[in-house]
Design a protein around this motif. Sequence first.
Motif, PDB file in Angstrom:
ATOM      1  N   THR A  22      78.722  21.488  11.709  1.00  0.00           N
ATOM      2  CA  THR A  22      79.723  22.286  11.010  1.00  0.00           C
ATOM      3  C   THR A  22      79.236  22.780   9.659  1.00  0.00           C
ATOM      4  O   THR A  22      79.477  23.927   9.279  1.00  0.00           O
ATOM      5  N   TRP A  23      78.545  21.925   8.926  1.00  0.00           N
ATOM      6  CA  TRP A  23      78.331  22.177   7.507  1.00  0.00           C
ATOM      7  C   TRP A  23      76.904  22.541   7.114  1.00  0.00           C
ATOM      8  O   TRP A  23      76.666  22.864   5.942  1.00  0.00           O
ATOM      9  N   CYS A  24      75.957  22.485   8.055  1.00  0.00           N
ATOM     10  CA  CYS A  24      74.556  22.682   7.680  1.00  0.00           C
ATOM     11  C   CYS A  24      73.942  23.925   8.329  1.00  0.00           C
ATOM     12  O   CYS A  24      74.273  24.272   9.470  1.00  0.00           O
ATOM     13  N   LEU A  25      73.041  24.550   7.596  1.00  0.00           N
ATOM     14  CA  LEU A  25      72.216  25.657   8.084  1.00  0.00           C
ATOM     15  C   LEU A  25      70.783  25.298   7.726  1.00  0.00           C
ATOM     16  O   LEU A  25      70.459  25.137   6.544  1.00  0.00           O
ATOM     17  N   TYR A  26      69.936  25.152   8.726  1.00  0.00           N
ATOM     18  CA  TYR A  26      68.575  24.696   8.444  1.00  0.00           C
ATOM     19  C   TYR A  26      67.612  25.232   9.491  1.00  0.00           C
ATOM     20  O   TYR A  26      68.013  25.685  10.572  1.00  0.00           O
ATOM     21  N   GLY A  27      66.329  25.166   9.164  1.00  0.00           N
ATOM     22  CA  GLY A  27      65.291  25.609  10.082  1.00  0.00           C
ATOM     23  C   GLY A  27      64.264  26.453   9.364  1.00  0.00           C
ATOM     24  O   GLY A  27      64.243  26.561   8.130  1.00  0.00           O
ATOM     25  N   SER A  28      63.391  27.080  10.147  1.00  0.00           N
ATOM     26  CA  SER A  28      62.444  28.044   9.598  1.00  0.00           C
ATOM     27  C   SER A  28      63.212  29.294   9.183  1.00  0.00           C
ATOM     28  O   SER A  28      64.357  29.490   9.601  1.00  0.00           O
ATOM     29  N   PRO A  29      62.606  30.169   8.380  1.00  0.00           N
ATOM     30  CA  PRO A  29      63.300  31.413   8.019  1.00  0.00           C
ATOM     31  C   PRO A  29      63.746  32.204   9.243  1.00  0.00           C
ATOM     32  O   PRO A  29      64.856  32.756   9.268  1.00  0.00           O
ATOM     33  N   GLU A  30      62.912  32.244  10.261  1.00  0.00           N
ATOM     34  CA  GLU A  30      63.249  33.005  11.468  1.00  0.00           C
ATOM     35  C   GLU A  30      64.444  32.390  12.200  1.00  0.00           C
ATOM     36  O   GLU A  30      65.330  33.105  12.693  1.00  0.00           O
ATOM     37  N   THR A  31      64.490  31.058  12.270  1.00  0.00           N
ATOM     38  CA  THR A  31      65.606  30.378  12.910  1.00  0.00           C
ATOM     39  C   THR A  31      66.907  30.621  12.153  1.00  0.00           C
ATOM     40  O   THR A  31      67.964  30.857  12.760  1.00  0.00           O
ATOM     41  N   VAL A  32      66.847  30.592  10.837  1.00  0.00           N
ATOM     42  CA  VAL A  32      68.033  30.822  10.014  1.00  0.00           C
ATOM     43  C   VAL A  32      68.539  32.250  10.189  1.00  0.00           C
ATOM     44  O   VAL A  32      69.756  32.488  10.296  1.00  0.00           O
ATOM     45  N   ILE A  33      67.639  33.212  10.246  1.00  0.00           N
ATOM     46  CA  ILE A  33      68.044  34.609  10.469  1.00  0.00           C
ATOM     47  C   ILE A  33      68.763  34.750  11.798  1.00  0.00           C
ATOM     48  O   ILE A  33      69.829  35.376  11.889  1.00  0.00           O
ATOM     49  N   GLU A  34      68.205  34.164  12.848  1.00  0.00           N
ATOM     50  CA  GLU A  34      68.828  34.264  14.170  1.00  0.00           C
ATOM     51  C   GLU A  34      70.180  33.561  14.201  1.00  0.00           C
ATOM     52  O   GLU A  34      71.111  34.027  14.868  1.00  0.00           O
ATOM     53  N   HIS A  35      70.303  32.462  13.478  1.00  0.00           N
ATOM     54  CA  HIS A  35      71.586  31.759  13.409  1.00  0.00           C
ATOM     55  C   HIS A  35      72.650  32.626  12.744  1.00  0.00           C
ATOM     56  O   HIS A  35      73.816  32.637  13.168  1.00  0.00           O
ATOM     57  N   LEU A  36      72.278  33.363  11.706  1.00  0.00           N
ATOM     58  CA  LEU A  36      73.250  34.128  10.928  1.00  0.00           C
ATOM     59  C   LEU A  36      73.604  35.476  11.550  1.00  0.00           C
ATOM     60  O   LEU A  36      74.645  36.050  11.206  1.00  0.00           O
ATOM     61  N   LYS A  37      72.787  35.984  12.445  1.00  0.00           N
ATOM     62  CA  LYS A  37      73.056  37.311  13.010  1.00  0.00           C
ATOM     63  C   LYS A  37      74.433  37.415  13.679  1.00  0.00           C
ATOM     64  O   LYS A  37      75.137  38.412  13.478  1.00  0.00           O
ATOM     65  N   PRO A  38      74.876  36.435  14.480  1.00  0.00           N
ATOM     66  CA  PRO A  38      76.217  36.560  15.067  1.00  0.00           C
ATOM     67  C   PRO A  38      77.324  36.602  14.018  1.00  0.00           C
ATOM     68  O   PRO A  38      78.332  37.280  14.211  1.00  0.00           O
ATOM     69  N   TYR A  39      77.145  35.900  12.913  1.00  0.00           N
ATOM     70  CA  TYR A  39      78.135  35.923  11.843  1.00  0.00           C
ATOM     71  C   TYR A  39      78.149  37.292  11.170  1.00  0.00           C
ATOM     72  O   TYR A  39      79.219  37.815  10.818  1.00  0.00           O
ATOM     73  N   GLN A  40      76.977  37.878  11.000  1.00  0.00           N
ATOM     74  CA  GLN A  40      76.902  39.225  10.435  1.00  0.00           C
ATOM     75  C   GLN A  40      77.560  40.234  11.367  1.00  0.00           C
ATOM     76  O   GLN A  40      78.328  41.100  10.920  1.00  0.00           O
ATOM     77  N   GLU A  41      77.288  40.105  12.649  1.00  0.00           N
ATOM     78  CA  GLU A  41      77.869  41.027  13.624  1.00  0.00           C
ATOM     79  C   GLU A  41      79.380  40.858  13.710  1.00  0.00           C
ATOM     80  O   GLU A  41      80.125  41.827  13.920  1.00  0.00           O
TER      81      GLU A  41
END
Length: 368
Positions: free
Chosen positions: A307-326
């Motif tokens: 729920t509360w964490c965002l972590y990983g390589s820069p590429e993993t973080v970008i892919e995680h955030l894309k659905p939120y941006q969309e």
Amino acid sequence: MRFSTFLNARCMGEEQDRDLLLDLVEHVERAEAAGFDAVFLPDHHFTGYMPMASDPMMFAAYLAARVKRMHFGFSVTTVPLHHPVRFVERVNILDQLTEGRLLVGVGSGTTPEEMIGFGVNYKEASRLAEENLAIAEQLWAKKAEEAPVTFDNGHYKGEVVQRIAPVAYTPGHARLMPVAMKESSARRAAQFGWPAFIPAFTPPQIGGTEPFKHVQKFFTIYRDLLLAAGHSAERVADALSWTTHTYQCVHIAETDEQARAELEEILTDYQAAVEREAAFNAKAEATEANKKTDRTPNALTDDWIGTWCLYGSPETVIEHLKPYQELGIGNVLCGLLTGPLTAKRKAYANQTMDYLSRVVMPALKGGA
């Protein structure tokens, strides 16, 4: 997509208070240089959370003289603990000092220890929050020549004969940011054209491994209400651009494996700080009136991390955030300082800020 830093560090004793305050100033200046859009400050008392949080508005006023581009937010102001007149006065002063770069998160609070320190019944906090905000709207609207605003909600009372000074910089008053967990809160934000905090869980469960499902639900309710409220396109765009999804802990490293190992190190220290406060929390909840009805999971569990964490390589973080941006989330609030702010923790925060500013933010700031 905007990116903001959240000043959620803790200290473990009074001998650390001054160093932590100075470290936070340095962090904010570094964040502005790195291109972050805003700094958000918590409002907490007596909990060992951090010395700055006992008066975030005063700390924000100090920061406003040092950083000239970033917005200032509060995540979130515990409204029942603030006299409505003082709340309105201080928000107006900050709105003037920041030239309207102010986002005042508002909520009813979650910690009985804070309530008893201010003589507030924990079970009345939600009612007081609603009533204090209604009083605040009356005070913001009052002209000097109009009839006095008189109020008494059982805990706060007063009579304002003239007007609140100074007047707000923002027409009406600074933007408030409710937590869009209840439909009434989402509706208030939509009615006034304000941004909102979008939760990643649905009470009574505080945590889980499917945060996007909850964000999508709450965001859709808020967005639909906002679009139906009849605001100008500019007002809607501004509100959505600051609609915020929060990560209590963001950590980026070169690889996913390194990021996970370092995250667990950070969260181990964070959980130790939380457990250190458990005895004080128990004392505060000794009476039935101040007993909490929910419990936050241990920070090292999958539910909390999910729920509360965002972590990983820069590429993993970008892919995680894309659905939120969309989806339309406008602002990602990043807890870069979670836990006790040791020298190693500061180094991890700077590491993450560097990856965010060089790689993640350029990939996502262009818009969905």
